[in-house]
Design an enzyme around this catalytic site. Structure first.
Site, PDB file in Angstrom:
ATOM      1  CE  LYS A  22      37.604  25.543  53.090  1.00 49.10           C
ATOM      2  NZ  LYS A  22      38.088  27.375  53.362  1.00 49.10           N
ATOM      3  CG  ASN A  23      41.367  26.569  55.081  1.00 46.93           C
ATOM      4  OD1 ASN A  23      40.519  26.628  54.152  1.00 46.93           O
ATOM      5  ND2 ASN A  23      40.744  26.811  56.629  1.00 46.93           N
ATOM      6  NE  ARG A  93      37.770  37.303  53.742  1.00 44.71           N
ATOM      7  CZ  ARG A  93      38.965  37.252  54.450  1.00 44.71           C
ATOM      8  NH1 ARG A  93      39.680  36.874  54.356  1.00 44.71           N
ATOM      9  NH2 ARG A  93      39.538  38.661  54.764  1.00 44.71           N
ATOM     10  CB  CYS A 117      32.326  36.379  54.458  1.00 45.08           C
ATOM     11  SG  CYS A 117      32.453  35.567  55.787  1.00 45.08           S
ATOM     12  NE  ARG A 122      36.839  36.188  57.086  1.00 40.08           N
ATOM     13  CZ  ARG A 122      36.642  34.672  57.083  1.00 40.08           C
ATOM     14  NH1 ARG A 122      35.906  34.232  56.574  1.00 40.08           N
ATOM     15  NH2 ARG A 122      37.387  33.742  56.452  1.00 40.08           N
ATOM     16  CG  ASP A 311      37.611  26.698  60.371  1.00 33.16           C
ATOM     17  OD1 ASP A 311      39.148  26.749  59.466  1.00 33.16           O
ATOM     18  OD2 ASP A 311      37.391  28.037  60.332  1.00 33.16           O
ATOM     19  CB  ILE A 333      38.832  34.104  65.668  1.00 34.77           C
ATOM     20  CG1 ILE A 333      39.565  32.686  66.334  1.00 34.77           C
ATOM     21  CG2 ILE A 333      39.444  34.053  64.215  1.00 34.77           C
ATOM     22  CD1 ILE A 333      40.675  33.062  67.182  1.00 34.77           C
ATOM     23  NE  ARG A 403      32.936  28.789  49.609  1.00 35.75           N
ATOM     24  CZ  ARG A 403      33.524  30.196  49.728  1.00 35.75           C
ATOM     25  NH1 ARG A 403      32.284  30.946  50.321  1.00 35.75           N
ATOM     26  NH2 ARG A 403      35.043  30.456  49.966  1.00 35.75           N
TER      27      ARG A 403
HETATM   28  C1  EPZ Z   1      41.473  31.205  57.818  1.00 35.92           C
HETATM   29  O1  EPZ Z   1      40.934  32.665  57.070  1.00 35.92           O
HETATM   30  C2  EPZ Z   1      40.787  29.982  57.304  1.00 35.92           C
HETATM   31  N1  EPZ Z   1      40.015  30.336  55.678  1.00 35.92           N
HETATM   32  C3  EPZ Z   1      39.521  29.882  57.899  1.00 35.92           C
HETATM   33  O2  EPZ Z   1      38.546  28.970  57.470  1.00 35.92           O
HETATM   34  C4  EPZ Z   1      39.290  29.885  58.837  1.00 35.92           C
HETATM   35  O3  EPZ Z   1      38.711  30.796  59.722  1.00 35.92           O
HETATM   36  C5  EPZ Z   1      40.868  31.079  59.876  1.00 35.92           C
HETATM   37  O4  EPZ Z   1      41.531  31.672  58.936  1.00 35.92           O
HETATM   38  C6  EPZ Z   1      41.293  31.203  61.270  1.00 35.92           C
HETATM   39  O5  EPZ Z   1      41.721  29.899  61.584  1.00 35.92           O
HETATM   40  C7  EPZ Z   1      41.436  29.795  54.606  1.00 35.92           C
HETATM   41  O6  EPZ Z   1      42.846  29.986  55.126  1.00 35.92           O
HETATM   42  C8  EPZ Z   1      41.492  30.154  52.987  1.00 35.92           C
HETATM   43  P1  EPZ Z   1      42.585  35.225  60.272  1.00 35.92           P
HETATM   44  P2  EPZ Z   1      41.738  34.298  57.621  1.00 35.92           P
HETATM   45  O7  EPZ Z   1      43.451  36.210  58.834  1.00 35.92           O
HETATM   46  O8  EPZ Z   1      42.952  34.012  57.093  1.00 35.92           O
HETATM   47  C9  EPZ Z   1      40.495  39.602  61.898  1.00 35.92           C
HETATM   48  C10 EPZ Z   1      36.668  27.974  56.365  1.00 35.92           C
HETATM   49  O9  EPZ Z   1      35.890  27.685  57.012  1.00 35.92           O
HETATM   50  N2  EPZ Z   1      41.589  39.872  60.810  1.00 35.92           N
HETATM   51  O10 EPZ Z   1      43.334  34.500  60.287  1.00 35.92           O
HETATM   52  O11 EPZ Z   1      40.418  35.108  56.358  1.00 35.92           O
HETATM   53  C11 EPZ Z   1      39.771  38.499  61.048  1.00 35.92           C
HETATM   54  O12 EPZ Z   1      38.530  39.236  61.567  1.00 35.92           O
HETATM   55  C12 EPZ Z   1      37.718  29.136  56.821  1.00 35.92           C
HETATM   56  O13 EPZ Z   1      38.005  27.060  56.041  1.00 35.92           O
HETATM   57  C13 EPZ Z   1      41.987  41.436  60.368  1.00 35.92           C
HETATM   58  O14 EPZ Z   1      41.600  41.837  60.792  1.00 35.92           O
HETATM   59  O15 EPZ Z   1      41.317  34.679  59.548  1.00 35.92           O
HETATM   60  C14 EPZ Z   1      39.996  37.228  61.872  1.00 35.92           C
HETATM   61  O16 EPZ Z   1      38.976  38.037  62.543  1.00 35.92           O
HETATM   62  C15 EPZ Z   1      36.262  30.254  57.677  1.00 35.92           C
HETATM   63  N3  EPZ Z   1      42.395  41.669  59.807  1.00 35.92           N
HETATM   64  C16 EPZ Z   1      41.162  37.244  62.819  1.00 35.92           C
HETATM   65  O17 EPZ Z   1      41.780  38.011  62.123  1.00 35.92           O
HETATM   66  C17 EPZ Z   1      43.749  41.072  58.639  1.00 35.92           C
HETATM   67  O18 EPZ Z   1      44.178  41.661  57.965  1.00 35.92           O
HETATM   68  C18 EPZ Z   1      41.815  35.813  62.400  1.00 35.92           C
HETATM   69  O19 EPZ Z   1      41.415  36.143  60.832  1.00 35.92           O
HETATM   70  C19 EPZ Z   1      43.459  39.468  58.493  1.00 35.92           C
HETATM   71  C20 EPZ Z   1      42.396  38.771  59.586  1.00 35.92           C
END
Ligand code: EPZ
Length: 445
Positions: A22-23, A93, A117, A122, A311, A333, A403
């Protein structure tokens, strides 16, 4: 809302086939917005988030044909709308992945700012700071992010940027935006997940010039335009990990086909460490079973790839309830990703939460209970706990699991699990383009 009813205690035995990731599918679908030619994607998982992403592309004006359930032919040749509307961003998102492509190709984009969420706030500040670094003007207008290229309809300007934190979709958004920028872009502290490399492979097939995807430094030489391409999405490493845990937690044995063991190296190593027997039969098949002497506890900390994935944290916690000893699980994370723990406690699990660490004592004979899913991976962990528990478990709000897992109950039934979906007359089956549950409008992942 649909529920799962599980009667635990069965030892799973047999063969499961892993669906597409999915990702990886979500950014690859967004990448089709970078060209007016057709992008064909194969091996898409049949899950709700893909249906939502398809609706988003169609709302923006792209044509999406589905010659078969897991193939999408996307043609973004008559884009009228340059925005991802609130209704869809609220639901998923990952809709923010439309930002980079729309901004890069049309010089403008408007995306509803995703709220938080279940698992955390996020934010997307790192995405927006990156676009500004490429010359875009980024502002907030009535809850929407509005981004414009330096000159109306002009191109972004390549540059060197350093992510303060590793961000998966942030890396993907900026990588896509940079493909059409003027000059060279270098992304430092980029995410290294396999989904990044998969997206880069598609972009390069479209004519982009991306190097270093999968390493912390990605270089992109901007080009004038991109063309169509055909690409097969990689298998889902998190679904693979989930089924590995399913084999271990039920003291069963599974052949897991259509996976990519090298994408799950850290999870395989950790599961072997706690006593799970895992054999790589070939480049796409794993044989997994629990060792005779049972599981032993081991600590884990979630970190960006190639370290242990967040995850898989919830699924690992379910497994540790069956392991001898104490395990400390540290989540680095997301700030609120232990909601599955309180549901497992209702099943008898001995878990103490202290800030971002969860301490699990085991083994515990879990007992079936009525529990509630809160997010995608928490749902999967409750299914795993239900499979191991004595008696019947009823899991509410399984639309979360729909999802990101393709027909998980069918796959589990096929290897001996006693699990059935109880359809809620209101929501009905997972249908094309439908977002059946009003509740799900507030879900993101
Ligand atoms: C991706 O989310 C995945 N989703 C998530 O999978 C996964 O848990 C996550 O990466 C971490 O591996 C998709 O790929 C669609 P991040 P993403 O940006 O990109 C902070 C699932 O279950 N951050 O890597 O949204 C954030 O809050 C989902 O399939 C900022 O502060 O995660 C988090 O603490 C859940 N500012 C950390 O970084 C930003 O602009 C990592 O978030 C962006 C992120």
């Amino acid at each position: 809302m649909d529920k799962f009813r599980i009667k635990g205690g069965r030892h799973l035995r047999g063969r499961v086939t892993i669906s597409g990731a999915k990702n990886s599918a979500l950014p690859c679908m967004a990448a089709a917005l970078l060209t007016s030619e057709t992008v064909i994607l194969h091996n898409l998982p049949y899950v709700r988030d893909i249906i939502t992403q398809r609706r988003l592309l169609e709302d923006i004006g792209a044509t999406v044909l589905m010659p078969e359930l897991r193939t999408h032919k996307i043609t973004a040749d008559n884009i009228e709308l340059f925005e991802a509307p609130y209704e869809l961003v609220k639901t998923m998102r990952a809709s923010v992945l439309a930002l980079g492509p729309l901004l890069a190709r049309f010089g403008k984009a408007r995306v509803s700012l995703p709220g938080g969420c279940a698992i955390g706030t996020r934010p997307i500040d790192l995405h927006l700071a990156g676009f500004e670094h490429l010359g875009a003007e980024v502002g907030l207008e009535s809850g929407d992010v509005v981004a414009r290229a330096p000159k109306p309809g002009g191109r972004l300007l390549g540059g060197e940027l350093h992510f303060d934190k590793v961000t998966v979709t942030g890396t993907e958004n900026l990588m896509m935006a940079a493909t059409l920028a003027e000059g060279k872009t270098v992304l430092h502290n980029a995410a290294r997940e396999p989904e990044i490399a998969d997206l880069a492979e598609l972009l390069n097939k479209m004519g982009a010039r991306v190097r270093g995807a999968g390493t912390p430094t990605i270089q992109i030489e901007g080009v004038e335009s991109l063309g169509g391409a055909e690409h097969t999405i990689i298998p889902d490493r998190i679904e693979t990990g989930t089924f590995m845990v399913a084999a271990a937690i039920t003291n069963g044995e599974l052949e897991i086909k259509g996976c990519r063991p090298e994408h799950s190296a850290i999870v395989i190593a950790k599961l072997r460490e706690v006593g799970v027997e895992i054999e790589e039969l070939n480049q796409s098949t794993l044989y997994v079973r629990c060792c005779g002497s049972g599981l032993k506890a081991s600590d884990v900390t979630t970190e960006p790839h190639p370290r242990f994935p967040t995850d898989m944290q919830a699924q690992y916690m379910a497994l540790m309830t069956q392991a001898r000893g104490r395990s400390v699980i540290t989540e680095t994370i997301f700030e609120n990703r232990f909601m599955h723990a309180s549901e497992m406690q209702r099943m008898g699990a001995r878990i103490q939460i202290e800030g971002n660490t969860a301490t699990v004592e085991g083994p515990t004979q879990l007992t079936g209970a009525r529990v509630q899913a809160s997010d995608l991976r928490a749902s999967a962990s409750l299914v795993l706990a239900g499979l191991a528990a004595k008696g019947e478990t009823l899991i509410d709000r399984v639309y979360h699991i729909d999802r990101g897992y393709e027909k998980i109950e069918d796959k589990l039934c096929a290897v001996g699990a006693d699990i059935e979906r109880i359809r809620d007359s209101v929501t009905g089956p997972l249908t094309e383009g439908g977002i059946q549950n009003p509740e799900s409008r507030s879900q993101k992942g």
